[in-house]
Design a protein around this motif. Structure first.
Motif: not given
Ligand code: F6P
Ligand code: MG
Length: 479
Positions: A409-411, A420-424, A445-447, A470-475
């Motif tokens: 997802l983040t490449g 920001p998660f949205s940028t990644a 790791v982002v966000g 852990a990371l819970v990332s939502f967009l």
């Protein structure tokens, strides 16, 4: 073509987890395959020597061919291990009839132009996907081992040892199911339960059972207090926490009567993690009015050791219903066995009715599934897997499980942690509502605020890779 402003992780950096993986982890994985196939070949050789006269010529021939082909697999894997240790070139994937042969080979040619086509110079994400695609060719090119999963026994063994947590969770689901009418009218309670489910599913990715909480019947009475306390205890380990934002999104779905509200799970690991995914999916469909259908996306062939294949998926259901599958455990009671049975029979019904289904069973199922065994960041979903991207556009929520999905997802590039998660997500951002549940098992790791990362660097050097955080990332979908 989207280009991130940062370079991808590569084993060339000796401090990276990528380097540790190439030098230490991959050779172990290859050795395990060699040992496993070797043992099977040995057993078959013994058996064939004891063949009696009543064995038909055909089965004799089959056995001999299986032995010969097994030896070829061992030779190929041994050669691979030798070449990897000497930093030799990644060889072309043979024309084995499996997906993406040409695509992998085209990427290899590009890497060769940049002199990045050896085991220690290639990009980590590419090389790791290539490795599993290459393993696949070893088996795909045979007549007798074509459906063989070299990781199946390992996956099953791990799962057998999860009896206690599985039965406890089944009892929790039994309680929830019997309270569902009341729950639907109590959004606060439902939110607490939703978070419990998200976290169970999240930590299922760490396969760290000790981090799971259990809700007893009396807990259900005091859900908010107990839930809040339990969540508080774990909160410091969730470095990005978008649970509330996801819940707000889910709650706003309010599907019209008769309309389908679809949720997609891009699966990660088989065994206990898959069990938690199924429980979460069951919760969404059974205990909330927001989701009415769940599509599970497995891998088409054995992948990153523990990932779910369609065979694993159906085997899991079978094993959960088998009275002899799990290792004995004192925490398993006759009631919890009954609760598990009821729950899994409900899943079977959902599968029959199409409430649950595998992406491979959709129209053009393989086309919608093959992308997961490609080497690309998900930035390229639209151009590489247009049908899949279209499918997700119709989804109410797409849940990506685990570490590898997060890397893709983040490449898998060196974003600063506060990106920001949205940028990644690059061009994928906003295409569909996207939730990533990931325990940290690789460098990217982002966000996360820079100061939090600095503190962790001081306190726990391996926080990015040890699976404790852990990371819970939502967009959401949108511009
Ligand atoms: O080999 C490295 C890796 O890709 C790590 O990112 C992670 O440890 C593992 O493989 C896969 O983890 P997951 O099953 O959570 O995707
Ligand atoms: Mg995995």
């Amino acid at each position: 073509m989207f280009q991130s402003p940062y370079s991808p992780y590569s084993p060339q950096d000796k401090q990276s987890f990528a380097y540790d993986t190439v030098i230490r982890r991959w050779p172990i994985i290859i050795t395990n395959i060699i040992d496993h196939v070797h043992r099977l070949v040995h057993d078959m050789t013994m058996e064939s020597q004891n063949f009696t006269n009543d064995v038909t010529d055909d089965s004799m021939r089959d056995m001999k061919l299986r032995i010969e082909e097994g030896k070829v697999i061992i030779a190929k894997a041994s050669r691979l291990k030798y070449r990897m240790a000497r930093d030799q070139e990644l060889e072309k994937i043979p024309e084995d009839g499996e997906f993406y042969t040409d695509e992998y080979n085209a990427e290899l040619e590009e890497l060769a132009k940049e002199m990045k086509n050896t085991w220690f110079s290639a990009l980590w994400l590419f090389a790791e996907c290539y490795l599993y695609r290459l393993f696949r060719s070893f088996f795909k090119e045979t007549a007798c081992w074509v459906d063989f999963d070299p990781f199946f026994a390992q996956k099953e063994e791990m799962f057998k040892n999860s009896a206690a947590a599985i039965h406890q969770i089944a009892t929790t689901m039994h309680e929830l199911e019997s309270e569902k009418e009341k729950l639907i009218e109590d959004p606060d309670k439902l939110f607490v339960l939703f978070k419990e489910m998200v976290q169970m599913c999240l930590w299922g990715n760490a396969t760290d059972l000790s981090l799971l909480t259990h809700l007893t019947p009396s807990d259900i009475e005091n859900l908010q207090t107990v839930g809040t306390d339990a969540q508080q205890a774990r909160k410091e380990f969730i470095l990005k926490d978008d649970q509330e934002a996801v819940w707000n999104h889910v709650q706003a779905l309010k599907p019209r009567e008769g309309a389908v509200a679809q949720c997609d799970f891009v699966l990660d690991n088989a065994g206990f993690e898959l069990f938690t995914d199924l429980v979460f999916a069951d919760f969404l469909v059974t205990c909330t009015p927001y989701i009415s259908k769940v599509v599970f996306h497995p891998k088409l062939f054995p992948w990153f050791v523990s990932d779910v294949t369609p065979t694993d998926f159906y085997k899991t259901i079978e094993s959960l219903l088998s009275p002899t599958f799990f290792s004995a455990n004192s925490a398993v009671t006759s009631e919890s066995v009954q609760h598990l049975k009821q729950m899994v029979e409900r899943w079977q019904r959902y599968l029959k009715e199409g409430v649950f289904c595998l992406s491979t069973e959709l129209e053009d199922g393989d086309k919608k599934t093959q992308f997961w065994t490609g080497p690309w960041p998900y930035w390229y979903m639209e151009e590489r897997a247009n049908e899949l991207q279209q499918w997700f556009t119709g989804s109410s929520l797409v849940i990506f499980k685990g570490d590898l999905n997060y890397r893709k997802l983040t490449g898998d590039v060196k974003w600063p942690v506060s990106t920001p998660f949205s940028t990644a997500l690059g061009p994928l951002a906003g295409s569909f509502p996207l939730l990533s549940l990931r325990t940290n098992k690789a460098d990217v790791v982002v966000g996360v605020p820079q100061e939090v990362a600095d503190e962790l660097d001081e306190k726990d050097k391996s926080w990015k890779v040890n699976g404790k955080y852990a990371l819970v990332s939502f967009l959401p979908k949108g511009p």
